[in-house]
Every structure is written in structure tokens, then in C-alpha cells.
Design an enzyme around this catalytic site. Structure first.
Site, PDB file in Angstrom:
ATOM      1  N   ASP A 105      -5.230 -10.607  26.500  1.00  0.00           N
ATOM      2  CA  ASP A 105      -5.189 -11.981  26.985  1.00  0.00           C
ATOM      3  C   ASP A 105      -4.056 -12.780  26.349  1.00  0.00           C
ATOM      4  OD1 ASP A 105      -7.214 -11.898  28.859  1.00  0.00           O
ATOM      5  OD2 ASP A 105      -8.788 -12.469  27.449  1.00  0.00           O
ATOM      6  N   GLY A 106      -3.816 -12.574  25.052  1.00  0.00           N
ATOM      7  CA  GLY A 106      -2.746 -13.307  24.380  1.00  0.00           C
ATOM      8  C   GLY A 106      -1.389 -13.025  24.983  1.00  0.00           C
ATOM      9  N   ASP A 113     -15.935 -28.442  11.366  1.00  0.00           N
ATOM     10  CA  ASP A 113     -14.811 -27.633  10.894  1.00  0.00           C
ATOM     11  C   ASP A 113     -13.602 -27.793  11.804  1.00  0.00           C
ATOM     12  OD1 ASP A 113     -16.305 -26.731   8.806  1.00  0.00           O
ATOM     13  OD2 ASP A 113     -16.544 -24.676   9.533  1.00  0.00           O
ATOM     14  N   ALA A 142     -12.678 -18.337  26.166  1.00  0.00           N
ATOM     15  CA  ALA A 142     -12.013 -17.902  24.938  1.00  0.00           C
ATOM     16  C   ALA A 142     -12.736 -18.499  23.722  1.00  0.00           C
ATOM     17  CB  ALA A 142     -10.539 -18.300  24.986  1.00  0.00           C
ATOM     18  N   SER A 159     -13.616 -21.493  22.918  1.00  0.00           N
ATOM     19  CA  SER A 159     -14.669 -22.451  23.239  1.00  0.00           C
ATOM     20  C   SER A 159     -15.995 -21.752  23.507  1.00  0.00           C
ATOM     21  CB  SER A 159     -14.262 -23.295  24.456  1.00  0.00           C
ATOM     22  OG  SER A 159     -15.287 -24.181  24.835  1.00  0.00           O
ATOM     23  N   LEU A 160     -15.948 -20.628  24.192  1.00  0.00           N
ATOM     24  CA  LEU A 160     -17.169 -19.867  24.483  1.00  0.00           C
ATOM     25  C   LEU A 160     -17.786 -19.351  23.192  1.00  0.00           C
ATOM     26  CD1 LEU A 160     -19.063 -18.603  26.619  1.00  0.00           C
ATOM     27  CD2 LEU A 160     -17.541 -16.617  26.638  1.00  0.00           C
ATOM     28  N   SER A 161     -16.947 -18.855  22.276  1.00  0.00           N
ATOM     29  CA  SER A 161     -17.445 -18.359  20.989  1.00  0.00           C
ATOM     30  C   SER A 161     -18.096 -19.465  20.172  1.00  0.00           C
ATOM     31  CB  SER A 161     -16.292 -17.738  20.185  1.00  0.00           C
ATOM     32  OG  SER A 161     -15.704 -16.654  20.881  1.00  0.00           O
TER      33      SER A 161
END
Length: 283
Positions: free
Chosen positions: A70-71, A172, A184, A186-188
């Protein structure tokens, strides 16, 4: 003859082998493959046109084809957005949410060369921040993250829109993501999955010190301004798509809004976004 600029990430496992197969497949389909000159030691014996000038190669091509995770695909998509060129990603990574094909689906490349494909347009995010007395603006595909340094304490973030404070977070970090980026980081961090065909902005806190801090989804016309401060003199860093990182000092503000640029992702298969989500994370 279709000109395809190939952007492989040779750091991926077996990437050289797969890239060679892709070059031969595209050539057999009648396409002209373009590569940046530093790739010549690896693929110099294959039917490739090498460019010394990377920007000229991007300008001359009809399609960008990124080979990697993806990166790699996101990085290539930014180049494509600058000159309004469509991009296809071939996944050599693990998740591959933004990839159009897997490495065992190269038979679809014939459809690409024949022009038998659809284009999915996706929004980008415009991020403006201060650096050394200047105002810098960059465009991201997935997300921008404001976060504390590795050895820093928790940070207090203030989120404003239209001059009014709309949220305060002790966390954090904060993730400001596009719909593409919803699968990405955000889902984690507990954020929702958003259809990338939508235009909206997600704000997801990272490890918030509150039981009720959840992702907020804003309309695409909303501009968000975020300022971070800490009673512990913590460092705050802004990271864009996991690539560029810059320190944001106390009192400095970062603004996020929908970009006027869009990425154009090539779609060769008939699967829907929900089918991709089910395949990648729904097992």
C-alpha cells in the site's frame, strides 16, 4: 501503443522476479514499458525504455503501475495526481487495500492495455502547516497524523473549525484521514471503514484518555485546525502518509481540508469495495 510507467518497490520479497514477469506480460500485450534509469541494472535485458528524468517519464506515460504494498502504491498515486494520470497497483504486500490486482492476477493486464477498465476517483487531503517561518502545503492520500514523540508524555489537542472550538482531546495523537485512509491507521485506532467513493474527513484519536472519544466524520467542505500543547513539554510531530515528518511546536496550528487534487485508481475487476474489505479483514 499504451505507455505504462512501472514503479516497483524492489525491497519487497520476490519483487524483482514479479516485476520481470509484469514487464514481459505487458510487452506481450502490446504495451510500451517505461522505467526510471536506476532500474536498468535489474531489468536492462528486458523490453523497457529507460528514462533518466523521472518527471519526464511520468509526464510521457498513459498509466502508472506501482508494484509493492500500500505504501508503494500511495507514493505512486501522489505522482499521478500531480499530472492527472491514472494508477494501477499490483500488491506484493500483506493487506493491499489500494491495490487493483494481486500478483497472481496478471492476466487482467491485457484488459488494461486494451483500455477495458474503469476509473475510481478518490479525494485527497490538503494539509497546511508552519515550517521555519513559512507556510507549507502538502497533499496526502491516506492520512495525516499529529502525535507525541516516542519519549514524550500525553498531549492536549484542540480542534477548531470556522474559528470555533469543536473538540478537545487528551491523547497520544490525532489521525485526520480520507475515506481511502479509513482502512489504514485510522482503522487500527478503532475508526470506521468508509467507502472510498465518498468525500469526507475522518478525525480519529489515538489512545485517548476518555471512554467516549470516538471517530468523528466531517463533511468534505469542512476545514479543521488542530493545535497541540502539553504541560509536560512533549514533542509533537506531523506525519503525512507515513512518509514526511515535521515537528510542530506549541502554539503552531495545522489545517486540514479536502484537496483540489484527486487520485484516479484503475479498476480492472468487478469486485465491490465491500468484497475487498471482506477479503482483506473479514475472514
Amino acid at each position: 501503443m499504451m505507455k505504462i510507467a512501472l514503479l516497483p518497490n524492489l525491497g519487497k520479497k520476490d519483487a524483482k522476479l514479479h516485476t520481470g514477469t509484469i514487464i514481459r506480460t505487458l510487452h506481450d500485450c502490446g504495451a510500451q514499458v517505461l522505467l526510471h534509469l536506476p532500474m536498468e541494472p535489474y531489468f536492462g535485458k528486458l523490453p523497457v525504455q529507460f528514462y533518466d528524468d523521472f518527471d519526464q517519464m511520468i509526464g510521457d506515460c498513459d498509466v502508472l503501475l506501482a508494484v509493492g504494498g500500500d505504501g508503494t502504491i500511495i507514493h505512486a498515486a501522489k505522482h499521478g495526481a500531480l499530472v492527472d494520470k491514472p494508477i494501477l497497483g499490483i500488491n506484493l504486500g500483506r493487506m493491499g487495500f489500494v491495490a487493483g490486482l494481486e500478483k497472481d492476477e496478471l492476466n487482467f493486464l491485457d484488459n488494461l492495455v486494451r483500455g477495458d477498465y474503469k476509473i475510481d476517483e478518490r479525494m485527497m487531503l490538503e494539509v497546511t502547516y508552519p515550517e521555519e517561518g513559512r507556510s507549507i502545503t502538502k497533499h496526502v492520500v491516506n492520512e495525516a497524523v499529529l502525535s507525541r514523540g516516542a519519549l514524550s508524555k500525553i498531549v492536549d489537542f484542540t480542534v477548531s473549525s470556522g474559528g470555533s472550538i469543536i473538540g478537545e482531546y487528551r491523547a497520544d495523537g490525532l489521525i485526520v484521514a480520507t475515506p481511502t485512509g479509513s482502512t489504514a491507521y485510522s482503522l487500527s485506532a478503532g475508526g470506521p471503514v468508509i467507502d472510498p467513493a465518498m468525500d469526507c474527513i475522518l478525525l480519529t484519536p489515538v489512545c485517548p484518555h476518555s471512554l467516549f472519544s470516538r471517530t468523528v466524520v466531517f463533511g468534505s467542505k469542512t476545514a479543521l485546525t488542530i493545535e497541540g500543547c502539553s504541560q509536560y513539554n512533549s514533542d509533537v510531530f506531523l506525519t503525512l502518509d507515513g512518509e514526511d515528518s515535521v515537528q510542530i511546536f506549541e502554539g503552531e496550528q495545522v489545517t486540514f481540508r479536502r484537496s483540489d487534487r484527486r487520485i484516479r485508481m484503475i479498476k480492472l475487476k468487478q469486485n465491490s469495495f465491500l468484497e475487498v474489505v471482506k477479503e482483506k479483514i473479514g475472514k
